[in-house]
Design an enzyme around this catalytic site. Structure first.
Site, mmCIF file in Angstrom:
data_model
loop_
_atom_site.group_PDB
_atom_site.id
_atom_site.type_symbol
_atom_site.label_atom_id
_atom_site.label_comp_id
_atom_site.label_asym_id
_atom_site.label_seq_id
_atom_site.Cartn_x
_atom_site.Cartn_y
_atom_site.Cartn_z
ATOM 1 C CE LYS A 15 -0.372 0.220 5.061
ATOM 2 N NZ LYS A 15 -1.260 0.232 6.218
ATOM 3 C CB VAL A 63 11.757 -5.210 7.473
ATOM 4 C CG1 VAL A 63 11.254 -5.070 6.048
ATOM 5 C CG2 VAL A 63 11.054 -4.224 8.406
ATOM 6 C CG ASN A 89 8.218 2.164 0.978
ATOM 7 O OD1 ASN A 89 8.113 3.384 0.880
ATOM 8 N ND2 ASN A 89 7.188 1.386 1.315
ATOM 9 C CB SER A 143 10.995 11.398 6.697
ATOM 10 O OG SER A 143 10.236 12.561 6.965
ATOM 11 C CE1 TYR A 165 8.411 7.617 10.188
ATOM 12 C CE2 TYR A 165 8.227 9.998 10.162
ATOM 13 C CZ TYR A 165 8.277 8.802 9.488
ATOM 14 O OH TYR A 165 8.204 8.774 8.111
ATOM 15 C CG ASN A 203 0.169 10.995 6.550
ATOM 16 O OD1 ASN A 203 -0.903 10.667 6.068
ATOM 17 N ND2 ASN A 203 1.227 11.304 5.826
HETATM 18 P P1 NAP Z 1 2.048 3.253 4.832
HETATM 19 O O1 NAP Z 1 0.970 3.484 3.832
HETATM 20 O O2 NAP Z 1 1.679 3.101 6.258
HETATM 21 O O3 NAP Z 1 2.903 1.997 4.327
HETATM 22 C C1 NAP Z 1 3.932 1.469 5.124
HETATM 23 C C2 NAP Z 1 4.281 0.119 4.565
HETATM 24 O O4 NAP Z 1 5.315 -0.454 5.379
HETATM 25 C C3 NAP Z 1 3.108 -0.869 4.598
HETATM 26 O O5 NAP Z 1 3.145 -1.669 3.445
HETATM 27 C C4 NAP Z 1 3.394 -1.692 5.827
HETATM 28 O O6 NAP Z 1 2.815 -2.989 5.787
HETATM 29 C C5 NAP Z 1 4.902 -1.767 5.719
HETATM 30 N N1 NAP Z 1 5.540 -2.258 6.927
HETATM 31 C C6 NAP Z 1 5.528 -1.722 8.171
HETATM 32 N N2 NAP Z 1 6.202 -2.498 9.018
HETATM 33 C C7 NAP Z 1 6.659 -3.556 8.293
HETATM 34 C C8 NAP Z 1 7.415 -4.704 8.601
HETATM 35 N N3 NAP Z 1 7.839 -4.971 9.856
HETATM 36 N N4 NAP Z 1 7.725 -5.577 7.619
HETATM 37 C C9 NAP Z 1 7.298 -5.342 6.350
HETATM 38 N N5 NAP Z 1 6.554 -4.288 5.994
HETATM 39 C C10 NAP Z 1 6.242 -3.412 6.967
HETATM 40 O O7 NAP Z 1 3.119 4.437 4.830
HETATM 41 P P2 NAP Z 1 3.779 5.298 3.645
HETATM 42 O O8 NAP Z 1 3.437 6.702 3.905
HETATM 43 O O9 NAP Z 1 3.527 4.695 2.332
HETATM 44 O O10 NAP Z 1 5.328 5.141 4.050
HETATM 45 C C11 NAP Z 1 6.291 4.521 3.240
HETATM 46 C C12 NAP Z 1 7.653 5.047 3.665
HETATM 47 O O11 NAP Z 1 7.738 6.453 3.399
HETATM 48 C C13 NAP Z 1 7.948 4.883 5.164
HETATM 49 O O12 NAP Z 1 9.299 4.516 5.350
HETATM 50 C C14 NAP Z 1 7.693 6.282 5.709
HETATM 51 O O13 NAP Z 1 8.421 6.536 6.886
HETATM 52 C C15 NAP Z 1 8.178 7.130 4.551
HETATM 53 N N6 NAP Z 1 7.654 8.498 4.564
HETATM 54 C C16 NAP Z 1 6.310 8.717 4.401
HETATM 55 C C17 NAP Z 1 5.844 10.039 4.407
HETATM 56 C C18 NAP Z 1 4.404 10.359 4.209
HETATM 57 O O14 NAP Z 1 4.041 11.561 4.256
HETATM 58 N N7 NAP Z 1 3.520 9.393 3.989
HETATM 59 C C19 NAP Z 1 6.736 11.102 4.567
HETATM 60 C C20 NAP Z 1 8.088 10.838 4.724
HETATM 61 C C21 NAP Z 1 8.534 9.532 4.702
HETATM 62 P P3 NAP Z 1 1.423 -3.336 6.570
HETATM 63 O O15 NAP Z 1 0.314 -2.996 5.628
HETATM 64 O O16 NAP Z 1 1.562 -4.822 6.817
HETATM 65 O O17 NAP Z 1 1.399 -2.538 7.829
#
Ligand code: NAP
Length: 242
Positions: A15, A63, A89, A143, A165, A203
């Site tokens: 996702k 992971v 990611n 980030s 975080y 978020n």
């Molecule tokens: P997200 O929609 O919550 O997706 C996070 C993904 O990581 C999900 O597929 C989740 O799987 C997976 N995950 C979490 N823990 C895991 C584990 N132990 N093993 C395998 N997979 C795991 O968040 P996102 O916003 O797309 O974030 C993706 C990356 O971008 C992250 O590293 C986040 O810190 C970074 N980021 C995001 C933003 C933002 O504004 N969204 C900004 C800066 C950086 P499940 O579905 O199983 O939980």
């Protein structure tokens, strides 16, 4: 000789931004491993990517779990015998109560376990496969909240005060730098990426950018030319200060 089809692994690709990174690499004609821990969510993402024409395959992957990561490397070894791109990611914020003076330290430990140690665990398991690629790339999804420069710049947008975080992303950036130093005599390019504030589960969908927009910088760093940068921290506008 025809060029081999590229193969990538994106962690946390069921996702959000990870899914869009997988979609973007799939659209380039690459074979993309959808790393995800939940079978149902993983297979749903793979089916959607395939329906859109991508050569996607599921990679069971938590992971934080040694056995799971070892098995994921074995799956890619059996499938392709090498890996061209690893996008680290997968990430979590942890509980939202992250004030330094009152935090439950478990929140800090959990964020570091996924966002930092998970990256080291996956990277080291995949390195033997990456070393067999003619142009290996590693992208660590960080980030701008991990930027100490921005955190200490008055008025800079750095999100809420967080002792789990944000520091986990600072730690991750430091990890990127240390890998780059050790691997400087190889052809592996490794960089940190910031996707910007994207509307995802992470978020509560409050971000003002789409996950697809957030994926763009990771795709750019995953497809760098051989003379591209390494050991950097980038968003779509260029370098982010450490
Ligand atoms: P997200 O929609 O919550 O997706 C996070 C993904 O990581 C999900 O597929 C989740 O799987 C997976 N995950 C979490 N823990 C895991 C584990 N132990 N093993 C395998 N997979 C795991 O968040 P996102 O916003 O797309 O974030 C993706 C990356 O971008 C992250 O590293 C986040 O810190 C970074 N980021 C995001 C933003 C933002 O504004 N969204 C900004 C800066 C950086 P499940 O579905 O199983 O939980």
């Amino acid at each position: 000789m025809t060029e081999q089809k590229k193969i990538a692994l994106v962690t946390g690709a069921n996702k959000g931004i990870g899914y869009e990174i997988a979609a973007g690499l799939g659209a380039l004609g690459w074979s993309v491993g959808v790393g995800a821990r939940d079978e149902e969510r993983r297979e749903a993402a793979v089916a959607k990517l395939r329906a859109d024409g991508a050569d996607a395959f599921g990679v069971p992957l938590d992971v934080t779990d040694d056995a799971s990561v070892t098995a994921a490397a074995g799956l890619i070894e059996d499938r392709a015998g090498r890996l061209d791109v690893l996008v680290n990611n997968a990430g979590i914020t942890g509980s939202f109560q992250q004030l330094p003076t009152t935090v439950d330290v478990t929140t800090v430990r959990t964020a570091v376990e996924t966002n930092v140690i998970g990256v080291i665990r996956v990277t080291n398991a995949m390195l033997p496969l990456l070393r067999r690629s003619p142009s290996p790339r590693i992208v660590n999804m960080s980030s701008s909240v991990g930027s100490l420069t921005l955190q200490t710049t008055p008025g800079a947008e750095t999100g809420p005060i967080s002792v789990a975080y944000a520091p986990s992303k600072t730690f991750l950036n430091a990890v990127t730098v240390q890998y780059t130093k050790e691997l400087q005599d190889t052809n592996i390019l490794i960089n940190s990426a910031c996707p910007g504030f994207c509307a995802t589960d992470l978020n509560g969908f409050r971000g003002h950018r789409t996950p697809e927009q957030g994926a763009a910088i990771a795709i750019r760093l995953a497809t760098l030319p051989d003379d591209g940068p390494t050991g950097g921290f980038f968003d779509e506008d260029g370098e982010v200060p450490w």
